[in-house]
Design a protein around this motif. Structure first.
Motif, PDB file in Angstrom:
ATOM      1  N   PHE A  93     -13.268   1.430  -0.174  1.00 40.00           N
ATOM      2  CA  PHE A  93     -12.131   1.484  -1.081  1.00 40.00           C
ATOM      3  C   PHE A  93     -11.242   2.700  -0.847  1.00 40.00           C
ATOM      4  O   PHE A  93     -10.948   3.457  -1.759  1.00 40.00           O
ATOM      5  CB  PHE A  93     -12.583   1.445  -2.544  1.00 40.00           C
ATOM      6  N   ARG A  94     -10.812   2.891   0.369  1.00 40.17           N
ATOM      7  CA  ARG A  94      -9.860   3.944   0.698  1.00 40.17           C
ATOM      8  C   ARG A  94      -8.473   3.332   0.789  1.00 40.17           C
ATOM      9  O   ARG A  94      -8.284   2.217   1.267  1.00 40.17           O
ATOM     10  CB  ARG A  94     -10.225   4.648   2.008  1.00 40.17           C
ATOM     11  N   TRP A 122      -6.557  -0.526   2.820  1.00 42.64           N
ATOM     12  CA  TRP A 122      -6.241  -1.599   1.884  1.00 42.64           C
ATOM     13  C   TRP A 122      -4.735  -1.788   1.758  1.00 42.64           C
ATOM     14  O   TRP A 122      -4.256  -2.917   1.587  1.00 42.64           O
ATOM     15  CB  TRP A 122      -6.870  -1.333   0.521  1.00 42.64           C
ATOM     16  N   GLU A 123      -3.966  -0.685   1.819  1.00 41.79           N
ATOM     17  CA  GLU A 123      -2.512  -0.823   1.780  1.00 41.79           C
ATOM     18  C   GLU A 123      -2.008  -1.578   3.012  1.00 41.79           C
ATOM     19  O   GLU A 123      -1.096  -2.395   2.907  1.00 41.79           O
ATOM     20  CB  GLU A 123      -1.840   0.546   1.694  1.00 41.79           C
ATOM     21  N   THR A 164       1.293  -8.607  -3.166  1.00 44.47           N
ATOM     22  CA  THR A 164       2.015  -7.647  -3.991  1.00 44.47           C
ATOM     23  C   THR A 164       1.127  -7.055  -5.072  1.00 44.47           C
ATOM     24  O   THR A 164       1.112  -5.835  -5.290  1.00 44.47           O
ATOM     25  CB  THR A 164       3.247  -8.324  -4.631  1.00 44.47           C
ATOM     26  N   VAL A 165       0.384  -7.901  -5.761  1.00 46.12           N
ATOM     27  CA  VAL A 165      -0.536  -7.416  -6.800  1.00 46.12           C
ATOM     28  C   VAL A 165      -1.613  -6.540  -6.175  1.00 46.12           C
ATOM     29  O   VAL A 165      -1.974  -5.486  -6.727  1.00 46.12           O
ATOM     30  CB  VAL A 165      -1.147  -8.602  -7.582  1.00 46.12           C
ATOM     31  N   VAL A 207      -4.110  -1.315  -5.214  1.00 38.16           N
ATOM     32  CA  VAL A 207      -4.617  -0.410  -4.168  1.00 38.16           C
ATOM     33  C   VAL A 207      -3.925   0.951  -4.219  1.00 38.16           C
ATOM     34  O   VAL A 207      -4.522   1.961  -3.864  1.00 38.16           O
ATOM     35  CB  VAL A 207      -4.431  -1.082  -2.789  1.00 38.16           C
ATOM     36  N   SER A 208      -2.710   0.980  -4.705  1.00 38.28           N
ATOM     37  CA  SER A 208      -2.003   2.261  -4.758  1.00 38.28           C
ATOM     38  C   SER A 208      -2.672   3.237  -5.734  1.00 38.28           C
ATOM     39  O   SER A 208      -2.355   4.435  -5.720  1.00 38.28           O
ATOM     40  CB  SER A 208      -0.538   2.054  -5.158  1.00 38.28           C
TER      41      SER A 208
END
Length: 62
Positions: free
Chosen positions: A11-12, A16-17, A51-52, A57-58
């Motif tokens: 989960f970095r 993920w972005e 988009t979600v 992730v941000s």
């Protein structure tokens, strides 16, 4: 590739972005292609999920 997948499980944010951005781009390409009605039909959900995912992730740790 295995290193990339291993880092996704932690989960970095950057990995993920990048995945969410690729999903958004895939949805846009699916929207603009003229060949398949099925791809066109699923383009909006794919773009929406990307988009979600990008918004969620941000908030992940750097």
């Amino acid at each position: 590739m295995m290193n990339f997948l291993a880092r996704l499980r932690r989960f970095r944010r950057p990995e993920w972005e990048m995945f969410a951005s690729a999903l958004i781009a895939l949805g846009v390409v699916m929207l603009m292609q003229p060949l398949s009605l099925t791809l066109f039909t699923f383009s909006f959900p794919v773009t929406l999920i990307g988009t979600v995912m990008f918004i969620v992730v941000s908030h992940f740790p750097e």
